[in-house]
Write a protein that holds these residues in place. Sequence first.
Motif: not given
Length: 702
Positions: A404, A619, A622, A627, A629, A648, A659
């Motif tokens: 990520g 939001t 993934s 997950s 982000i 993340r 990140l």
Amino acid sequence: MKTSLVIFSLLLMGFLPQVQDQAQEAEQRYQEALFQMEGLGNFPAAIEKFEKLAADFPENKPLAARALLMVGRCHEKLGRAEAVNAYNRIIEQYGDQLEAVTEARARLLALAEEAPGFTIRKVRPVPIQGLGKVSPDRQYRTFSDWTTGNLAIEDLITGEQRLLTDKLARLDSGDMAFFSRWSPDGKHIVFDWWSWDELSSAEIWLVEPDGTNLRFLFQAEDPKNTSTFTYDWSPDGKDILAATVQNGVGSMILISVSDGSARTLKEFDFKRFRTDEMNNMLFSPCGEYIIYDFPEEGSKNINIFTLSLEDLSESPLVEHPANDLLLEWTPDGRYVLFLSDRRGSLDIWRLPMTEDRATGPPELVKEGVGMIQSQGFTADGAFYYLSDKNTWNVYIAKLDSESGKITEPPLHPITYLGTSIFSPAYSPDGRYLAYISHRGPKGSQQTVICIRSLENGEERTIFPGYFFETLQWSPDNQSLIGLARDTRDKRAYDMIARVDMETEEVFRVFRCEHDRFRDRLRQPVWSHDGTTIFYVFTDAYIRSSIVSRDLNTGMETELYSFPESGFQMGRSLSRSPDGQWLTVITGADEKTMKIIPSSGGEPRELYTFIQPANMRSSTVWSSDNKSIIFVKFQDQGDLPYGMAEFWRISVDGGEPEKLGLTMYRVGSLSMHPDGQQLAIRSLGQKVSESELWVMERFLPEE
């Protein structure tokens, strides 16, 4: 270890004399340039030496700033306009050198007062803080400080800023100052105070420029869900011109400064246009008329009207097929200043006046200024305005699908046509990027849906006829849905609309029963199989919930009821790629990220964090469903207000990880199916500053 210390010491011994020599050389060269200026009066030679000094020693900021001050002084002696450029360079490049910046601003003000003829100049860059005005003596400006919610004041000479309402603002609330206006004598400031805790109730207060004598003035009889907008003082300082808005009905009112009593002058149907389109309403300099702009009946274009305070009769003042936005009435009453797109660009015009009537056609003053925010006229006839340089764009970040982590930060936005773009959405097959483009000036903007091929860059445009705010692809790539409003229906109902990719037809999926001053929709997303949509629905700003709607039967099911209501309701709704989960962030200052089964069931909390109540976190999942982000706006700390960090978190919970990416004012997010590209709606990589400008001597002599 001893050897390393010895080597370091020797290097340091050699380095320090070198630094000292450079400082001595710089000071010696400064004195030589100063001798050319003051001793010999050789100003061109002095300019050359000072300029080279600033270029050769940029790290010596105090010296470089002093050198540029002398450059400005030399140009002044030679009668050159380049002096303004030198002083502006100090303000822009050496803003931390307070003494030099203060002197540069003082010289710019003095030059403006001495300059003959029409002048327009940039006073200084300012943070994105507006809604106020410049004082009649042009020394101060008021603004809303978005960091604390306070009304604040800035000294335009020294740059010093002070809070005026620190006794009102509470950092744990969404309370904030809104519009603020100076009294004609410059001794008082009237301002709106909005409280999100009371469902958008609002009050009007008075305060003096030094922060003393803070006094409550007015609140609507039914304060619940009522907004106030303060616009102007009467020329004699006895009344405040304001507007109240409740459930789509607006009233133009006069408020007595002495006792806070109010009388209604006119009612508006605010359902006929987006609230942010009303630009201004003002007293005439003689105090006998009100001038205002508003969309004319049967048209979405904005025109300017006058209202007599004697008999409340109305007359159109500026009628044109274009948009005409009121800026100011000149202090001497001879002209009305307005912004118009009648030539294709946004330009400043003046209209010659006698009382409430035009005495001639409009005259072009300044072309191509763009969308500006008036900061008012000063007593000596200078017109100040803010030019906003912020534009919503779409950026693409590249990331490692496993970790990520950001592998390539988004340095530049994608290329596009229009004034702004937003709501990026990758197609499920990964072949296209859709986004919304706004084209045209405020008040008559056209929404264009753009479909960009990621294979060859070719772009297809769809003109839906609706005003779209969001986009999301159907699982079969054949449709887009989005939150929309019908621009032909001025009653402003929120709706969810679907766009067929083959025929480009637009279908209304669902429309709220009541207008958007009561019912609101947020974040429509598709189910995994394309048979259902999910969205956030708010009834009368009191009750908010996540609803699923079967597209075949129209049956609705409530999946989740928010613990908070009103403006604090959760707005970020996203779905996992496998369709099993929905993500939502709830709360005001204390936010909680939750995942909810898309088929219904108990939510599970993932993470709780603190950030300003008026900042909404987005939001995105993934591509492997493992997950989420999300962006987090920092409440306090090293980052400027409005900067968002990307994080993340695992769907199994635990501590989130950074990140390594920060951007300014982040909106919607979209993940490419390959998990390696993230489309981001944002204002950019850094805090963009507006610019304060002033126009002087642009009115003909009497």
